[in-house]
Design a protein around this motif. Sequence first.
Motif, mmCIF file in Angstrom:
data_model
loop_
_atom_site.group_PDB
_atom_site.id
_atom_site.type_symbol
_atom_site.label_atom_id
_atom_site.label_comp_id
_atom_site.label_asym_id
_atom_site.label_seq_id
_atom_site.Cartn_x
_atom_site.Cartn_y
_atom_site.Cartn_z
ATOM 1 N N ILE A 70 0.848 -1.209 0.000
ATOM 2 C CA ILE A 70 0.000 0.000 0.000
ATOM 3 C C ILE A 70 0.876 1.250 0.000
ATOM 4 O O ILE A 70 0.564 2.253 -0.650
ATOM 5 C CB ILE A 70 -0.936 0.005 1.218
ATOM 6 C CG1 ILE A 70 -1.951 -1.143 1.100
ATOM 7 C CG2 ILE A 70 -1.677 1.334 1.345
ATOM 8 C CD1 ILE A 70 -2.733 -1.400 2.373
ATOM 9 N N ALA A 77 -5.220 -0.812 -0.939
ATOM 10 C CA ALA A 77 -5.748 -1.069 0.406
ATOM 11 C C ALA A 77 -7.108 -1.752 0.335
ATOM 12 O O ALA A 77 -7.400 -2.678 1.109
ATOM 13 C CB ALA A 77 -5.853 0.243 1.177
ATOM 14 N N LEU A 84 -6.482 -5.326 2.102
ATOM 15 C CA LEU A 84 -6.856 -5.311 3.523
ATOM 16 C C LEU A 84 -8.046 -6.215 3.855
ATOM 17 O O LEU A 84 -8.089 -6.782 4.956
ATOM 18 C CB LEU A 84 -7.130 -3.877 3.984
ATOM 19 C CG LEU A 84 -5.895 -2.989 4.158
ATOM 20 C CD1 LEU A 84 -6.289 -1.591 4.597
ATOM 21 C CD2 LEU A 84 -4.915 -3.599 5.168
#
Length: 404
Positions: free
Chosen positions: A281, A319, A323
């Motif tokens: 990221i 992200a 994530l």
Amino acid sequence: HEKKEKQFFTYFILTFGVTLGIAFAGNLLTLYLFYEVLTLATFPLVIHSGSREALISGKKYLIYSFLGAAVVLMGMFILFSFTSDLTFIPGGILNGENTKYHFIIYVLMFVGFGVKAALVPFHSWLPEAMVAPTPVSSLLHAVAVVKSGIFAITRVTYYIFGADAVRNTGANKYLIILVIISILMGSFLALHQENLKKRLAYSTISQLGYILLGILLLNKNAFTGSMMHLLNHAVIKITLFFCVGEIMYTTKKTKISEINGIGKSMPITMWCFTISTISLIGIPPTNGFISKWLLAEGALYEGKAAFPAILLLSAMLTALYLLPITTAAFFKKENSGTMTIVMSTDNQAVNTNEKIKKHIKSKYEAPLKMLIPIICITFITVILGLFPNFILDFLRVMAAEIMN
């Protein structure tokens, strides 16, 4: 467990040797020969399983690779007819000269080598190659194949043409459009992938765009950031693929929806995955942040304020697609459906069910011989973020040499 180990490791080691040949090539012809052999050396690895899907993917890989190489060869013929020289020299062999043919030659070589670098719209072979064993996926996406395309483009840009000659042709202004599309399209496509390896595959397309952008900006900061990201992406993506491969090996799970709660059973694996996710990221002080910062500096130096915004957007998309894997692993309840036997009042059946659960949970974390390499590469990722100067100093010397 993939079988045919001798065949696999024969071609695997051969690929390393050929990659070194590309790295040490002193001229474009030698690089091109090793570049072609690399396709032949990696093809058996792509089709290793022998399944119909693997054979189709392998065929597509060959077609794309050889078509790209044919375009490069065309550019080499035209270039040699003007220069009679294909030797790599810092700053290039054209001395900043510009003709209409130089534009054509550079575009041909960039696009031709860009096929292996998964440049959109020549990228579709890369996600298809995910049928290969996970070490091969890591080899294709992080080290040998895609990076050979990047390396070749770097050599052509700075050691055959030179930054001034490329700038004079104006080709970089048009090719940057394809690179920006690659960065954004790779990120958007990754968002829609449920398969873990395919999500990482489309992520690679986006991250390779970062490196190509740095090459085409033609200044020292951008070049340094580009080469730093080439290294950073390698160690990050190797870790991510190895973690996914470990999940597949120990649990047979391949989809994001199947790994809920797996972080409790595989904490080491998923923490390594999380650290690499944060690095990709570009959250400071990780290695990914350093290379992306330098790329943004290079873009601002050229007066391209929109490019840092695009890099920031891509980081946000990174992200969004990575994530959720971490949050599913650590914060969602484990999927128990596949482990539970049909409800029964029979005590024997209940006891058997509990044994299966305990057996599966005890088998989750992979053997040490799989964990140790993942931990080591994660450690390298952290070190490159905390102490990047020993690499950056080397790259800055290189940048000064080729852009005097």
